[in-house]
Structures are given as C-alpha cells and as structure tokens.
Enzyme design. Sequence first.
Site, PDB file in Angstrom:
ATOM      1  N   SER A 232      -3.818  -3.194  40.336  1.00 51.03           N
ATOM      2  CA  SER A 232      -3.227  -3.237  39.254  1.00 51.03           C
ATOM      3  C   SER A 232      -4.150  -3.866  38.113  1.00 51.03           C
ATOM      4  CB  SER A 232      -2.560  -4.704  39.435  1.00 51.03           C
ATOM      5  OG  SER A 232      -3.019  -5.644  40.315  1.00 51.03           O
TER       6      SER A 232
ATOM      7  N   PRO B   1       1.228  -1.703  -0.451  1.00 49.41           N
ATOM      8  CA  PRO B   1       0.433  -0.317  -0.131  1.00 49.41           C
ATOM      9  C   PRO B   1       1.077   1.192  -0.230  1.00 49.41           C
ATOM     10  CG  PRO B   1      -0.478  -1.658   1.598  1.00 49.41           C
ATOM     11  CD  PRO B   1       0.203  -2.248   1.062  1.00 49.41           C
TER      12      PRO B   1
END
Length: 638
Positions: free
Chosen positions: A551, A121
């Site tokens: 966390s 591309p």
Amino acid sequence: MTDTAMTDPVYQTEALLAEDIDAYLVAHQHKTMLRFITCGSVDDGKSTLIGRLLYDSKMIFEDQLAALEADSKRVGTQGGEIDFALLVDGLAAEREQGITIDVAYRFFATEKRKFIVADTPGHEQYTRNMVTGASTTDLAVILIDARKGVLTQTRRHSYLVHLLGVRHLVLAVNKMDLVGYDQQVFDSIVADYTDFARSIGIDSFVPIPISGLAGDNITSRSANTPWFEGPTLLAHLEEIEVDSGADQAQPFRMPVQWVNRPNLDFRGFSGFVASGAIRPGEAVRVLPSGKTSRVARIVSLEGDRDLAVAGESVTLTLADEIDCSRGQVIVAAQSPLEVADQFETTLVWMDEAEMVPGRAYWLKIGAQTVSATVHQPKYEVNVNTQEHLAAKTLDLNAIGVANVTTDREIPFAPYAENRDLGGFILIDKITNQTVAAGMIHFALRRAQNIHWQATDIGRDHHAGMKHQKPAVLWLTGLSGSGKSTIANIVEKKLARMNRHTFLLDGDNVRHGLNKDLGFTEADRIENIRRVGEVAKLMTDAGLIVITAFISPFRSERDMVRGMMQPGEFIEVFIDTPLEVAEARDVKGLYAKARAGQLKNFTGIDSPYEAPENAEIRIDTSRMTPEEAAEVIVERLVP
C-alpha cells in the site's frame, strides 16, 4: 456652526465639492458590474488591449503613466510609443518573455458601468490559468491576430469558455493596422470562426475589427474601418445585458457559507443567493437532510429586508431550530435540488501529475468539501476536432468526461443550469494543490436507485457476540520488510487469546478477489480500495482484520481509514530500509526489478510514501518479528 461660516466662500466651495463627491459615490455604487476575460493565442494582443482600455478610460494615475512611459522606452518593443501591455504584465518573467503567464485582474469604470477584466495566458501550458479566469466571468473577448487567423489555441479557449458557461462572446480581430484594415481579411476570419463556433454549440458572437495599439474601434469608432457598422468594443461592453434576471427566475437556492451565532438570541445562516428569490414567511428545505422550516427574517448589513434575490449575500433566520451547517443548501421547499453521490462530469485537468483513476481527492463544491473518487475517463475531447478519444487518464490541460463518486450525498444542480451548484474543483489530499476543475452533467441513475437496506442485527451485536472490539491492523511497508511474517504471528497470538480474526495478505488476495489487477498506479489503488471494502465488511461482522499490503500511497491508506469507524483503523508502519529489504529479496523480485524485468516495482521505479503519523512504527533493525508482533498485540489488547 456660525452664520459667518455658512456664508464663507471657502466653506461653500468645500461643501459643494463634498456634495459632488457624495453624489459621485452614490452613482458609482449603483452601477452594474461586468466581469469579462480576454483570451486567445500567444501574442494576439490581449494585454495591450486591456492596457488601452485602462488608458482610454482615464484609470491610470500620473505616476503610473510616467512609469509606463519610462518602461516603454526602456523595453523598446513599440519603437518609443507607449507599450500598453506593460500595464498588465506584472511578473518579471512576463516582461522578459513578452508573454502573459499568470491571470491578471484589473478594475476600471466608465460613466455607465464598472468592470473587472481578467487577462489570461495564451500559451497552451498555462491553459489552467485561463480556466481559472473564465470560471467567474460574464463575457469573453476572444482575440485573433488578423495576420494569423483562427489558431489551435483560439479554438481551445473558445471551447473552454463555452464549456464553462460564458454566455456572451466578442470576436476581436486585432492588429487590423498590420493588414491595412482590409475588410476581406476581417470577413474571412469571421467566416472561419463562425464555422468552428457552430460546431461546438456557440450560437452567436459579436465580431469587431480593432487595433489595440492604435486604438481603432476600442473606445471610439475608427475612420480606418468605414465598412464596419457595429459597435466599438467599449460601447458593447457598456451595453451588454448581464443575465442576472435569468438566475432570479429560477427556484431559490442558497449554499450556507457560515452559521452566524453572535449570541444565544440569534442563529442565522449566511450565504450567497445562487438563484431565485426569497421572502420572510416562505417555506424552505435544508439539503441534504431534507428538514423543512420557514424563513423568519432576512438580515443584511442595512438591516432586515423583505426580499433577497440571486447575486446577493444575506443571512436567513428560520422559524424552527433545525440542523443546518456550512456546506448545506437552503432551497425552496417545493422545488428541492437533486441529491446524489455519483455523477457524470467534465474535467479540465490542471496538474502536472496525471490523473490517477481510483485515487481519492477532495471535491469542493460551494462551501462543502467531501472525499471523491474519479473513475477512468469515458473519453478525452480533442478541442480542435471535437473527436472523442479513448483515454485511461488525463494529462495537464486535457479535457475529458469521467464519472465521479463522493463519499456521501451532496445537493447539486447541473452546471448548465447553475455554475455555483454544478461547478467544483478537485484537490490533491497530499499536496493540497488544485488538480482539476469540474462541471457536473447529471447524477448517475444507479445513485438514485440504490438505497441502504436496514437490518435488525447490526455491527454492535456482531462484536458483542465475539466479546471484542472490531479493528483493522493495517501493516504497510516495502516488499521484504517482513509484513506477512509479522501479520501471521499477530494472528496466532490473537487466536490464543480467543479473538476472532481474519488475515488479508497482499499476495493471497491477488489469487482471487484482485486477480484481474496489475501493478500500475491505477491498479494498485483499485487493489487497496477493494481490500478496504472487504475489511470494512469484516469489521461490520465484528472481526479483527489483519492486513499485509505494501500500500505505497498515503492517499489510499487514508481512503481506507475513512471507510472505518473512528479509532478502528490502526496503521502499522513496518519500517525497513530499502537496502535491507532488497538484501533479503526472498521472492527474487528486487533482482527482476533491477534487471528491468519487473515494471512499477515499489522502491525501484515506483515510489513508497512512508506514513507520517502511523499509530505503530516497527523498527525492524531493533526488533525480531516475534517482538514486533508482541508490540502490536499489546497496542490492540492492553
């Protein structure tokens, strides 16, 4: 077979035809292979050029040609003429937009050589697709629209193919028919590109004026460019020497892709020879273990061989029974590879989500996959100016230099010396998507100078003195879920049982160990990494470690789990709905976050990734903190 059959004209014709086919197949089998890529800016004519090569090479079947002619009339982009780009642009979206999105691979052959071409591309947003196509090629055709000259994407693609080690470049100045085949236009573009190429280290390239649509200088010399004395594009592709000899001149290296054990009498190591050559009887070394042996046999589909060289796939058997598995590398004994766990690298970021420094990713190099952490970039490269820009992260299609640390030592070669042993990809541990392509520059000196110091008193002795098994109770959940309260009760219960413990609380460690960290995603990751390292040291001391941290990211919890011994990490999910946790709001943090006074707050403007397979799940809607603590203690001390 009868004599009559031998003299039958039909039989003789078929026999001659069969001989011709066999001769053709033998000749075709021994042709050299060239892999090349076409790249450049949007609408420079890459797909049209490849379509023209396929058409002129007679690689299109009659039904394909009929379909191509019908599609060309229907699309009408070339005024009724054949639109060669349609041969390559296979996706519906590509045909609708008239652009290339994905990498399209096509095979064709001439009398002299076989080819695999990658059409990549031109849009900047698909640069990652272009990197994929360029990573395995020998030559790059850089297309430039003669009307537009050298563009930003031209520079970007040139920089990338040079960075990826593509040794041969062709500068194809396309659409010369639209500028009247003007030599001055061609010479001006070549001069501009030469200046840029030299600035990024490209020493040489072959410029060719072409028209992909009209066929000028593609397969035959064009009368429209009498001033051009160079080769046609196809002639150059057929004659260029692929540098396989350079790989064969290097020391022998073969990454092991498969341990071949069909029966108890045979144990071989299969792989692709990345460089050098090997013969039976020669001494080899297996890395990273360093064990040595000699090659007993070289086995291939055709049988045993006396020699294997770079570019071939073979199976080696060794004279000694030494440990060797997939991902390890067999090398010449006297010329071993470097082995390290910290590197300086160049990264091409290929994911929509930005790079997160400190996050653990899977690093795949050759046939080996290890866990790796990417550090904050040293700098990002501006591909237009070559300027080094300060950067805290890398976004989609960005190119930067950053250090990478792996969880164990791996054998490698600098990418500039060997693509197979110096190139790697990074994979997101959660999505399993490839997020970056990387090239190793060198091992960091500190990786070579730091070694484990052996000690006489080990973790088993420490645990034995305390009469307990070390463990990490990792409590995770939203702010206000009750982690700290439950963790405190758990420690008191274990203390009554004469267990040796230590509680690491999320707020407490930020007063000392992690006082320099904020609450950005990168800082949260570093916060957990440091806590994980501390918890690991404490388990080495024989302690039961209790932690209470939000966390929020699974990958970081998995990172800490990977630091511990098997079975020592016990994830405890304190499952409290957001509305319940927010209603408690003991510290007033949710109110601040809702008011926009507290950024990156988990559950409000930063995500929480709930555990998928936690060892313990505490449903706070059904348990009191005391009951939750009892469940945890019973799991730890049955």
